[in-house]
Motif scaffolding. Sequence first.
Motif, PDB file in Angstrom:
ATOM      1  N   ILE A 184      38.170  42.180  32.379  1.00  0.00           N
ATOM      2  CA  ILE A 184      37.763  40.784  32.591  1.00  0.00           C
ATOM      3  C   ILE A 184      38.018  39.909  31.367  1.00  0.00           C
ATOM      4  O   ILE A 184      38.599  38.825  31.496  1.00  0.00           O
ATOM      5  N   PRO A 185      37.625  40.320  30.152  1.00  0.00           N
ATOM      6  CA  PRO A 185      37.892  39.435  29.009  1.00  0.00           C
ATOM      7  C   PRO A 185      39.374  39.265  28.709  1.00  0.00           C
ATOM      8  O   PRO A 185      39.794  38.216  28.217  1.00  0.00           O
ATOM      9  N   MET A 186      40.190  40.276  29.010  1.00  0.00           N
ATOM     10  CA  MET A 186      41.639  40.127  28.819  1.00  0.00           C
ATOM     11  C   MET A 186      42.195  39.098  29.800  1.00  0.00           C
ATOM     12  O   MET A 186      43.030  38.255  29.423  1.00  0.00           O
ATOM     13  N   ILE A 187      41.745  39.151  31.043  1.00  0.00           N
ATOM     14  CA  ILE A 187      42.183  38.155  32.026  1.00  0.00           C
ATOM     15  C   ILE A 187      41.736  36.764  31.600  1.00  0.00           C
ATOM     16  O   ILE A 187      42.501  35.792  31.694  1.00  0.00           O
ATOM     17  N   GLU A 188      40.499  36.651  31.098  1.00  0.00           N
ATOM     18  CA  GLU A 188      40.000  35.352  30.645  1.00  0.00           C
ATOM     19  C   GLU A 188      40.793  34.831  29.453  1.00  0.00           C
ATOM     20  O   GLU A 188      40.877  33.613  29.238  1.00  0.00           O
ATOM     21  N   ALA A 189      41.388  35.733  28.684  1.00  0.00           N
ATOM     22  CA  ALA A 189      42.233  35.327  27.560  1.00  0.00           C
ATOM     23  C   ALA A 189      43.622  34.915  28.016  1.00  0.00           C
ATOM     24  O   ALA A 189      44.410  34.405  27.216  1.00  0.00           O
ATOM     25  N   GLY A 190      43.943  35.145  29.299  1.00  0.00           N
ATOM     26  CA  GLY A 190      45.235  34.741  29.840  1.00  0.00           C
ATOM     27  C   GLY A 190      46.191  35.868  30.140  1.00  0.00           C
ATOM     28  O   GLY A 190      47.321  35.632  30.573  1.00  0.00           O
ATOM     29  N   LEU A 214      38.788  40.756  42.109  1.00  0.00           N
ATOM     30  CA  LEU A 214      39.793  41.227  43.060  1.00  0.00           C
ATOM     31  C   LEU A 214      40.817  40.167  43.447  1.00  0.00           C
ATOM     32  O   LEU A 214      41.962  40.499  43.769  1.00  0.00           O
ATOM     33  N   THR A 215      40.421  38.907  43.436  1.00  0.00           N
ATOM     34  CA  THR A 215      41.330  37.864  43.895  1.00  0.00           C
ATOM     35  C   THR A 215      42.166  37.250  42.768  1.00  0.00           C
ATOM     36  O   THR A 215      43.019  36.398  43.033  1.00  0.00           O
ATOM     37  N   HIS A 216      41.932  37.690  41.537  1.00  0.00           N
ATOM     38  CA  HIS A 216      42.684  37.084  40.433  1.00  0.00           C
ATOM     39  C   HIS A 216      44.117  37.622  40.431  1.00  0.00           C
ATOM     40  O   HIS A 216      44.341  38.832  40.561  1.00  0.00           O
ATOM     41  N   ALA A 264      44.785  44.098  38.382  1.00  0.00           N
ATOM     42  CA  ALA A 264      45.327  45.227  39.136  1.00  0.00           C
ATOM     43  C   ALA A 264      44.446  46.441  38.885  1.00  0.00           C
ATOM     44  O   ALA A 264      43.737  46.519  37.878  1.00  0.00           O
ATOM     45  N   GLU A 265      44.487  47.365  39.814  1.00  0.00           N
ATOM     46  CA  GLU A 265      43.720  48.613  39.659  1.00  0.00           C
ATOM     47  C   GLU A 265      44.617  49.785  40.007  1.00  0.00           C
ATOM     48  O   GLU A 265      45.385  49.730  40.979  1.00  0.00           O
TER      49      GLU A 265
END
Length: 232
Positions: free
Chosen positions: A182-188, A209-211, A215-216
Amino acid sequence: MRLTVIGFDADDTLWHNERFFQLTQARFAELMADHAGADHLGERLIEAEKRNIAHYGFGVKGFTLSMIETAIEVSEGRVPASVLAEILAAGREMLSHPIELLPDVRPVIESLSDRYRIMLVTKGDLIDQERKLAQSGLGDLFDAVEIVSDKKPAIYAEVFARHGEGAERGLMAGNSLKSDVIPMIEAGGWGVHVPHELTWALEHAEAPLTHPRFAELPDLSGLPALIERIES
């Protein structure tokens, strides 16, 4: 988009770790059986860990101090010194546990190392994390190693900018949604969740899940193919 840096978490992403915490917590419950049931003791221990992260950080030392604090609290100060000594001994033993790599770790990293900068981003006690990395035999595979006090969006933005071209062109793979994804996604950047069968209660979070940059994967073996899809 061409990725430039692939980041990996360490504990329970590259090697087993949480199992040693759970084994020690089971031993803690045995030592404290005269003062509290295992469930109640576990709840009080989690509360202590939450309070203490800001003071002691993540890792074995903070966990050991939280066990001692919990033992004193639930026993109302009556816990014998001999029990406290055994708790300390259990903590020391955790600091020397053997490193067991998870499947496919080295081949996956090697397969990516010719095309990308490879970075380890882990949190916890500096000395213990350095020990585990050295014993893992993986140290030669990383272009950069970052041992941080916590994993926040600003931390990811800073380290991926320093070692690459920013988080936007980076990917972070790890077992913790809360710390690695989550924090990596928030960083872009891209956050890839690789679940482990054991996850510390304080690392649980809802998957985004919708971002489009989430990925998983069931294990790390699928990471090279995922990266190809991202870049296609």
